[in-house]
Design a protein around this motif. Structure first.
Motif, PDB file in Angstrom:
ATOM      1  N   VAL A  12      64.673  79.821  22.054  1.00  0.00           N
ATOM      2  CA  VAL A  12      65.797  80.737  22.193  1.00  0.00           C
ATOM      3  C   VAL A  12      66.480  80.464  23.529  1.00  0.00           C
ATOM      4  O   VAL A  12      65.843  80.002  24.478  1.00  0.00           O
ATOM      5  CB  VAL A  12      65.319  82.205  22.104  1.00  0.00           C
ATOM      6  N   GLN A  13      67.755  80.752  23.603  1.00  0.00           N
ATOM      7  CA  GLN A  13      68.483  80.583  24.855  1.00  0.00           C
ATOM      8  C   GLN A  13      68.226  81.766  25.778  1.00  0.00           C
ATOM      9  O   GLN A  13      67.918  82.877  25.320  1.00  0.00           O
ATOM     10  CB  GLN A  13      69.979  80.458  24.590  1.00  0.00           C
ATOM     11  N   ALA A  14      68.385  81.526  27.066  1.00  0.00           N
ATOM     12  CA  ALA A  14      68.235  82.597  28.046  1.00  0.00           C
ATOM     13  C   ALA A  14      69.171  83.753  27.698  1.00  0.00           C
ATOM     14  O   ALA A  14      70.330  83.540  27.316  1.00  0.00           O
ATOM     15  CB  ALA A  14      68.524  82.076  29.444  1.00  0.00           C
ATOM     16  N   GLY A  15      68.643  84.963  27.819  1.00  0.00           N
ATOM     17  CA  GLY A  15      69.395  86.154  27.453  1.00  0.00           C
ATOM     18  C   GLY A  15      69.187  86.591  26.016  1.00  0.00           C
ATOM     19  O   GLY A  15      69.608  87.696  25.640  1.00  0.00           O
ATOM     20  N   GLY A  16      68.560  85.746  25.232  1.00  0.00           N
ATOM     21  CA  GLY A  16      68.332  86.051  23.829  1.00  0.00           C
ATOM     22  C   GLY A  16      67.097  86.896  23.605  1.00  0.00           C
ATOM     23  O   GLY A  16      66.440  87.344  24.556  1.00  0.00           O
ATOM     24  N   SER A  17      66.778  87.091  22.324  1.00  0.00           N
ATOM     25  CA  SER A  17      65.658  87.955  21.935  1.00  0.00           C
ATOM     26  C   SER A  17      64.785  87.264  20.901  1.00  0.00           C
ATOM     27  O   SER A  17      65.257  86.427  20.123  1.00  0.00           O
ATOM     28  CB  SER A  17      66.183  89.266  21.342  1.00  0.00           C
ATOM     29  N   LEU A  18      63.515  87.657  20.913  1.00  0.00           N
ATOM     30  CA  LEU A  18      62.558  87.251  19.894  1.00  0.00           C
ATOM     31  C   LEU A  18      61.619  88.415  19.647  1.00  0.00           C
ATOM     32  O   LEU A  18      61.390  89.237  20.544  1.00  0.00           O
ATOM     33  CB  LEU A  18      61.721  86.051  20.346  1.00  0.00           C
TER      34      LEU A  18
END
Length: 124
Positions: A12-18
């Motif tokens: 995932v890219q920085a700032g994203g969620s999982l």
């Protein structure tokens, strides 16, 4: 015996969620605690968050407070780790752990049962 199976890792890219999931099977009970730890190569396994199955009380490491949330679904015998505002330094293998106790612990050597781990990679 308790078996733990994690899922939900990925890139995932920085700032994203999982959202990570950990399904427990086998001999569980109300005096049961589940937790998430993470580990990068060459470093110790670090506590991320823990939850008491009976009370629902949670604790989170300072490094993830306000960004990560641990929760549980009693009916599914599953614990979740919602990870928001991810940073590259969150990159690690995330492990689900369990122990028979009333309160979570941040010490990895107090947990008897472990999942196989799931990789989380956060790109900048």
């Amino acid at each position: 015996q308790v078996q733990l199976e994690e899922s939900g890792g990925g890139l995932v890219q920085a700032g994203g969620s999982l959202r990570l999931s950990c399904a427990a099977s086998g001999r569980t009970g109300i005096n049961y605690v589940m937790a998430w730890f993470r580990q990068v190569p060459g470093k110790e396994r670090d506590f991320v968050a823990g939850i008491s199955w009976s009370s629902g009380n949670t604790i989170h490491a300072d490094s993830v407070k306000g960004r990560f949330t641990i929760s549980r679904d009693n009916a599914k015998n599953t614990v979740y780790l919602q990870m928001n505002s991810l940073k590259p330094e969150d990159t690690a293998v995330y492990y689900c752990a369990a122990r028979f106790a009333w309160t979570p612990s941040g010490e990895s050597n107090t947990y008897r049962y472990w999942g196989q781990g799931t990789q989380v990679t956060v790109s900048s």
